[in-house]
Write a protein that holds these residues in place. Structure first.
Motif, mmCIF file in Angstrom:
data_model
loop_
_atom_site.group_PDB
_atom_site.id
_atom_site.type_symbol
_atom_site.label_atom_id
_atom_site.label_comp_id
_atom_site.label_asym_id
_atom_site.label_seq_id
_atom_site.Cartn_x
_atom_site.Cartn_y
_atom_site.Cartn_z
ATOM 1 N N ILE A 188 0.851 -1.180 0.000
ATOM 2 C CA ILE A 188 0.000 0.000 0.000
ATOM 3 C C ILE A 188 0.892 1.237 0.000
ATOM 4 N N ASN A 189 0.538 2.187 -0.864
ATOM 5 C CA ASN A 189 1.216 3.466 -0.907
ATOM 6 C C ASN A 189 0.300 4.449 -0.188
ATOM 7 N N ILE A 190 0.736 4.946 0.980
ATOM 8 C CA ILE A 190 -0.158 5.792 1.779
ATOM 9 C C ILE A 190 -0.297 7.197 1.226
ATOM 10 N N GLU A 191 0.552 7.587 0.255
ATOM 11 C CA GLU A 191 0.396 8.896 -0.364
ATOM 12 C C GLU A 191 -0.613 8.841 -1.507
ATOM 13 N N THR A 192 -0.540 7.807 -2.351
ATOM 14 C CA THR A 192 -1.460 7.696 -3.494
ATOM 15 C C THR A 192 -2.690 6.865 -3.161
ATOM 16 N N LEU A 193 -2.660 6.191 -2.022
ATOM 17 C CA LEU A 193 -3.739 5.312 -1.584
ATOM 18 C C LEU A 193 -3.983 4.165 -2.574
ATOM 19 N N GLN A 194 -2.893 3.713 -3.210
ATOM 20 C CA GLN A 194 -2.996 2.583 -4.126
ATOM 21 C C GLN A 194 -2.452 1.330 -3.443
ATOM 22 N N VAL A 195 -3.145 0.236 -3.686
ATOM 23 C CA VAL A 195 -2.728 -1.058 -3.161
ATOM 24 C C VAL A 195 -2.270 -1.901 -4.339
ATOM 25 N N THR A 196 -1.115 -2.526 -4.198
ATOM 26 C CA THR A 196 -0.576 -3.393 -5.241
ATOM 27 C C THR A 196 -0.411 -4.794 -4.670
ATOM 28 N N ALA A 197 -0.900 -5.778 -5.387
ATOM 29 C CA ALA A 197 -0.733 -7.172 -4.978
ATOM 30 C C ALA A 197 0.025 -7.908 -6.065
ATOM 31 N N GLU A 198 1.118 -8.562 -5.673
ATOM 32 C CA GLU A 198 1.916 -9.324 -6.618
ATOM 33 C C GLU A 198 1.952 -10.772 -6.176
ATOM 34 N N PRO A 199 1.786 -11.693 -7.110
ATOM 35 C CA PRO A 199 1.843 -13.104 -6.726
ATOM 36 C C PRO A 199 3.262 -13.476 -6.276
ATOM 37 N N GLN A 200 3.341 -14.295 -5.277
ATOM 38 C CA GLN A 200 4.626 -14.768 -4.781
ATOM 39 C C GLN A 200 4.826 -16.214 -5.232
#
Length: 190
Positions: A1-13
């Protein structure tokens, strides 16, 4: 989560349990052609695998993907058609060539197998000698496999701190080998 842009990114592990297990086998290795005794190569990414140990010169070795002793395919073999000797291919059929690798000199090596680039590197391991005290005076006694290295600050002066028993002792240069060693000079005055 980027708290400045409020974007959440999920990457498969990657799931390490899905990575291949690879075992070096061959007459050049301590367990020779018995894959059930073979040590598994280690990996941190499922792409680059490593193993460090002793190899015998001019004797074949390759890499198996199973160590059950029954399945010899798939395996990673030397690609005899490649320009570079240390190139592998994944053998998946019985009819495919079963070419193997060899080293020119016996010794301890670090083998690195990259299953994406299909390359192998085999580098001699140069062990830096240490000083390992053994004998009746030290806690390990004469069991050189239990000897602990002495400390050093300059690779010239070595020291050990601990309780010494009455008895004889000497200093080994390599933990598991009795020679070379530093021994008391029988002609010395002290």
């Amino acid at each position: 989560i980027n708290i400045e842009t409020l974007q959440v990114t999920a990457e498969p592990q990657f799931d390490p349990s899905s990575w291949e297990k690879i075992y070096p086998v061959g007459g050049a290795l301590p367990w020779e052609w018995d894959p059930t005794q073979a040590e598994e190569m280690t990996t941190e990414d499922g792409t680059v695998y490593t193993w460090t140990g002793n190899l015998t010169a001019n004797v074949d070795f390759k890499f198996l993907c199973q160590n059950d002793g029954e399945n010899w395919i798939p395996s990673y073999n030397r690609d005899a058609n490649a320009e570079n000797y240390w190139t592998v291919y994944k053998k998946t059929e019985d009819w495919q060539p079963d070419d193997c690798f060899k080293v020119d000199a016996s010794g301890k090596y670090k083998i690195t197998l990259n299953i994406v680039d299909l390359t192998v590197s085999v580098e001699p391991v140069v062990e830096k000698p240490g000083i390992y005290p053994v004998g009746g005076s030290f806690p390990c006694g004469w069991d050189n496999t239990l000897s602990e290295p002495m400390m050093t600050w300059d690779d010239v002066h070595y020291f050990w701190a601990g309780w010494l028993n009455v008895g004889t002792f000497k200093f080994l240069c390599y933990k598991d080998n009795w020679v070379p060693s530093f021994n008391r000079d029988p002609n010395a005055a002290d």
